[in-house]
Design an enzyme around this catalytic site. Structure first.
Site, PDB file in Angstrom:
ATOM      1  N   TYR A 157      59.498  37.055  30.071  1.00 48.65           N
ATOM      2  CA  TYR A 157      60.090  35.721  29.947  1.00 48.65           C
ATOM      3  C   TYR A 157      61.022  35.434  31.120  1.00 48.65           C
ATOM      4  CZ  TYR A 157      62.384  31.677  27.845  1.00 48.65           C
ATOM      5  OH  TYR A 157      62.873  30.410  27.615  1.00 48.65           O
ATOM      6  N   LYS A 161      60.491  32.456  33.999  1.00 39.74           N
ATOM      7  CA  LYS A 161      61.427  31.347  34.184  1.00 39.74           C
ATOM      8  C   LYS A 161      62.058  31.359  35.579  1.00 39.74           C
ATOM      9  CE  LYS A 161      60.725  29.372  30.258  1.00 39.74           C
ATOM     10  NZ  LYS A 161      60.050  28.058  30.213  1.00 39.74           N
TER      11      LYS A 161
END
Length: 251
Positions: A157, A161
């Protein structure tokens, strides 16, 4: 009723995406909405947008698939006549608290494909359409606090991002001469199903205590920021991933 343009919001069935779609409708945009499949939530969202006096349509697609994103953009233009605001909101979080030894290649690929590849494809085809139209536009992506500061046990994650930030900067450079701005929002702790599904309650309480405002944000906080980024008043802002996290992390 005249329109301020046409917006497309991916991952719009719930949470932040839903709030963004409704806010852009309030701002006078006709709003096309996307999610992985047609659902009751997405159908109800279209009804709410229409009740606000705006035109809306559903475009189900997997944002990680090149052909589906290309076809989605084409369908939005065929339905509404143009694309002026692209909000690449669709994203997923992984299982919470995984050490590196427990992160599988399949999980890594799933998160990177949706969050990073999906953003790339959305930027690409929306940007090409806006260049073709020749009147500028707004492209907006979804980064995260985890895209500014490495998250605890959030390997894929966090990487995805951070990738959105890089894509945003690169796209801003390429599309800038066409009057297209490219920015991202970088939320902290927002009360959404995805956040509460990925963070244990103890972790949530700890992070809330560490936030200067001692509270979580709500989806409309992000929608308010997107409203400004999508507006003509934001014309001199591009290449930025704007933090909106209650002071949990300062750039």
């Amino acid at each position: 009723m005249s329109s301020n343009g046409v917006a497309l919001v991916t991952g719009a069935a719930q949470g932040i995406g839903r709030a963004i779609a409704l806010r852009l409708a309030d701002d006078g945009f006709d709003v096309a909405v996307n999610d992985i499949s047609v659902s009751t939530e997405l159908q109800n969202l279209v009804k709410e947008i229409q009740e606000r006096g705006r035109v809306s349509s559903i475009h189900a697609a997997d944002v990680s698939q090149d052909a589906q994103v290309k076809e989605m953009i084409e369908a939005v233009v065929q339905t509404h006549g143009s694309l002026d605001v692209m909000v690449a909101n669709a994203g997923v979080a992984g299982p919470p608290g995984l050490n590196i030894a427990d992160v599988t290649l399949e999980e890594w690929d799933r998160i990177m494909n949706i969050n990073a590849r999906g953003t790339f494809l959305s930027y690409k085809y929306a940007g090409l359409q806006m260049v073709k139209q020749g009147r500028g536009g707004r492209i907006i992506g979804a980064s995260s606090l985890a895209g500014k500061q490495g998250g605890v046990n959030q390997w894929a994650y966090t990487a995805s991002k951070f990738a959105v930030r890089g894509l945003t900067q690169a796209a801003a450079i390429e599309f800038g001469s066409h009057g297209i701005t490219v920015n991202a929002y970088a939320p902290g702790l927002i009360e959404t199903p995805m956040m509460f599904g990925s963070l244990p309650t103890e972790r949530q309480d700890l992070l809330k205590a560490q936030t200067p405002l001692k509270t979580f944000g709500v989806p409309t906080d992000i929608a308010d920021l997107v409203s400004f980024i999508a507006s003509k008043e934001s014309k001199f802002i591009t290449g930025q991933s704007i933090s909106i996290n209650g002071g949990l992390f300062s750039d």
